[in-house]
Design a protein around this motif. Structure first.
Motif, PDB file in Angstrom:
ATOM      1  N   TYR A  23      -6.835  15.906   7.452  1.00  0.00           N
ATOM      2  CA  TYR A  23      -6.567  14.468   7.466  1.00  0.00           C
ATOM      3  C   TYR A  23      -7.625  13.740   8.296  1.00  0.00           C
ATOM      4  CZ  TYR A  23      -4.186  10.020   8.116  1.00  0.00           C
ATOM      5  OH  TYR A  23      -3.875   8.686   8.144  1.00  0.00           O
ATOM      6  N   ARG A  26     -10.661  13.147   6.370  1.00  0.00           N
ATOM      7  CA  ARG A  26     -10.541  12.011   5.457  1.00  0.00           C
ATOM      8  C   ARG A  26     -10.744  10.693   6.197  1.00  0.00           C
ATOM      9  NH1 ARG A  26      -6.435   8.920   3.233  1.00  0.00           N
ATOM     10  NH2 ARG A  26      -4.672  10.157   3.978  1.00  0.00           N
ATOM     11  N   LEU A  27     -10.190  10.586   7.401  1.00  0.00           N
ATOM     12  CA  LEU A  27     -10.400   9.378   8.203  1.00  0.00           C
ATOM     13  C   LEU A  27     -11.872   9.214   8.555  1.00  0.00           C
ATOM     14  CD1 LEU A  27      -7.351   9.574  10.647  1.00  0.00           C
ATOM     15  CD2 LEU A  27      -7.589   8.103   8.633  1.00  0.00           C
ATOM     16  N   GLN A  30     -13.558   7.849   5.445  1.00  0.00           N
ATOM     17  CA  GLN A  30     -13.168   6.456   5.229  1.00  0.00           C
ATOM     18  C   GLN A  30     -13.880   5.524   6.200  1.00  0.00           C
ATOM     19  OE1 GLN A  30      -8.594   7.566   4.726  1.00  0.00           O
ATOM     20  NE2 GLN A  30      -8.922   5.391   4.471  1.00  0.00           N
ATOM     21  N   ALA A 252      -5.861   5.815  12.018  1.00  0.00           N
ATOM     22  CA  ALA A 252      -5.398   5.457  10.673  1.00  0.00           C
ATOM     23  C   ALA A 252      -5.024   3.973  10.607  1.00  0.00           C
ATOM     24  CB  ALA A 252      -4.210   6.327  10.283  1.00  0.00           C
ATOM     25  N   GLU A 253      -4.372   3.473  11.656  1.00  0.00           N
ATOM     26  CA  GLU A 253      -3.989   2.061  11.687  1.00  0.00           C
ATOM     27  C   GLU A 253      -5.202   1.154  11.564  1.00  0.00           C
ATOM     28  OE1 GLU A 253       0.092   2.069  14.397  1.00  0.00           O
ATOM     29  OE2 GLU A 253      -1.851   1.725  15.351  1.00  0.00           O
ATOM     30  N   GLU A 257      -3.953   2.079   7.275  1.00  0.00           N
ATOM     31  CA  GLU A 257      -2.955   3.040   6.819  1.00  0.00           C
ATOM     32  C   GLU A 257      -1.720   3.004   7.712  1.00  0.00           C
ATOM     33  OE1 GLU A 257      -4.281   6.999   6.209  1.00  0.00           O
ATOM     34  OE2 GLU A 257      -5.901   6.448   4.839  1.00  0.00           O
ATOM     35  N   ASP A 258      -0.606   3.429   7.150  1.00  0.00           N
ATOM     36  CA  ASP A 258       0.634   3.541   7.910  1.00  0.00           C
ATOM     37  C   ASP A 258       0.752   4.977   8.425  1.00  0.00           C
ATOM     38  OD1 ASP A 258       3.160   3.634   8.971  1.00  0.00           O
ATOM     39  OD2 ASP A 258       4.216   3.111   7.113  1.00  0.00           O
ATOM     40  N   GLN A 261       3.495   7.433   7.385  1.00  0.00           N
ATOM     41  CA  GLN A 261       3.445   8.084   6.090  1.00  0.00           C
ATOM     42  C   GLN A 261       2.487   9.261   6.058  1.00  0.00           C
ATOM     43  OE1 GLN A 261       5.565   7.083   3.669  1.00  0.00           O
ATOM     44  NE2 GLN A 261       6.312   5.632   5.207  1.00  0.00           N
ATOM     45  N   THR A 262       1.617   9.362   7.048  1.00  0.00           N
ATOM     46  CA  THR A 262       0.592  10.411   7.043  1.00  0.00           C
ATOM     47  C   THR A 262       0.743  11.358   8.237  1.00  0.00           C
ATOM     48  OG1 THR A 262      -0.871   8.808   8.126  1.00  0.00           O
ATOM     49  CG2 THR A 262      -1.087   9.065   5.733  1.00  0.00           C
TER      50      THR A 262
END
Length: 274
Positions: A23, A26-27, A30, A252-253, A257-258, A261-262
């Protein structure tokens, strides 16, 4: 170490670390994609992203050390992850610091960002002065010192703290705790503060006999104290990934992103339902 995870086995903890690392990858992508297309993060977001990258690398290091059963040596990495989690929460929230009797200093998010990024000049100056004692103070160093004097965090003519915030992680946590109490918010950082202290026992040369010695019974009925080749304590990994998840959630925020949820499902796998 007590309470680092509730029910997770070693295999479950390492599975969460692996998924958290993916994860974080992925961040990472992004964040860079946003930068390449001109969608730069805010100053707070950029700072959190940097600490998030620290967490991503830390997760990779924990996984490698786990493969070699170097659990005690993973403690400094895990402690760094806890340190980063505290720093992330500290930077993003205004706090009040008591610096002397009957005197308090309000530290805004903006001032904390100034303290954070200006500390680089202080660290560089100190490093260079080891080789050149009479080296002139750089403009960056003088500006960083002036900021700290202006805020009341150090005295004119004094030496800057060895910590960017002027206090150690424990004091940062206490400031956060007071701010959360004023806002009526729950103290989500208490476990991180405690974990930092417990991991420090591993990270420093303390009497960790249980990590380095075993007692072996001899045929004559006596007992021998022998050095052990490695040491397993899965709670160290649980502590590290718990802290990393807090940092990844804030990262993530910043990307819209929430985290519930992750990161949330990963935390449930680690700790169980609250």
């Amino acid at each position: 170490m007590r309470g680092m995870t509730k029910t997770a086995t070693r295999e479950e903890i390492l599975s969460v670390i692996e998924d958290a690392r993916r994860y974080a990858d992925r961040l990472f992508e992004q964040t860079n994609d946003a930068g390449r297309t001109g969608r730069d993060l805010s100053p707070v977001g950029s700072t959190i992203a940097m600490l998030g990258e620290h967490a991503r690398r830390g997760l990779r290091a924990l996984r490698i050390l786990a493969d070699h059963r170097m659990d005690d040596q993973s403690a400094p990495v895990a402690r760094g992850l806890v340190d980063a989690a505290i720093a992330v929460e500290y930077i993003r929230r205004p706090t009040v610091r008591a610096i002397r009797k009957n005197r308090e200093v309000a530290l805004t998010v903006e001032k904390k960002l100034e303290l954070f990024w200006s500390y680089k000049a202080i660290a560089e100056q100190r490093s260079r002065e080891h080789d050149e004692k009479d080296r002139p103070k750089s403009a960056g160093y003088l500006g960083a010192v002036a900021l700290r004097v202006e805020l009341g965090l150090m005295k004119q003519g004094g030496e800057p703290s060895s910590y960017w915030a002027g206090v150690n992680p424990r004091r940062m946590y206490l400031e956060l705790k007071a701010a959360l109490a004023v806002e009526g918010r729950p103290d989500a950082m208490d476990s991180s503060r405690r974990l930092f202290g417990e991991l420090s026992f591993y990270a420093h040369p303390n009497p960790n006999d249980f990590a380095f010695f075993i007692i072996e019974q001899r045929p004559d009925g006596g007992a021998s104290l022998l050095l052990r080749d490695n040491h397993e304590n899965s709670a160290v990994y649980g502590a590290g990934v718990s802290a990393a998840l807090l940092t990844l959630g804030r990262w993530a925020e910043q990307l819209g992103e929430d985290p519930n949820q992750t990161v949330g499902p990963l935390a449930i796998r680690l700790h169980g339902e609250e």
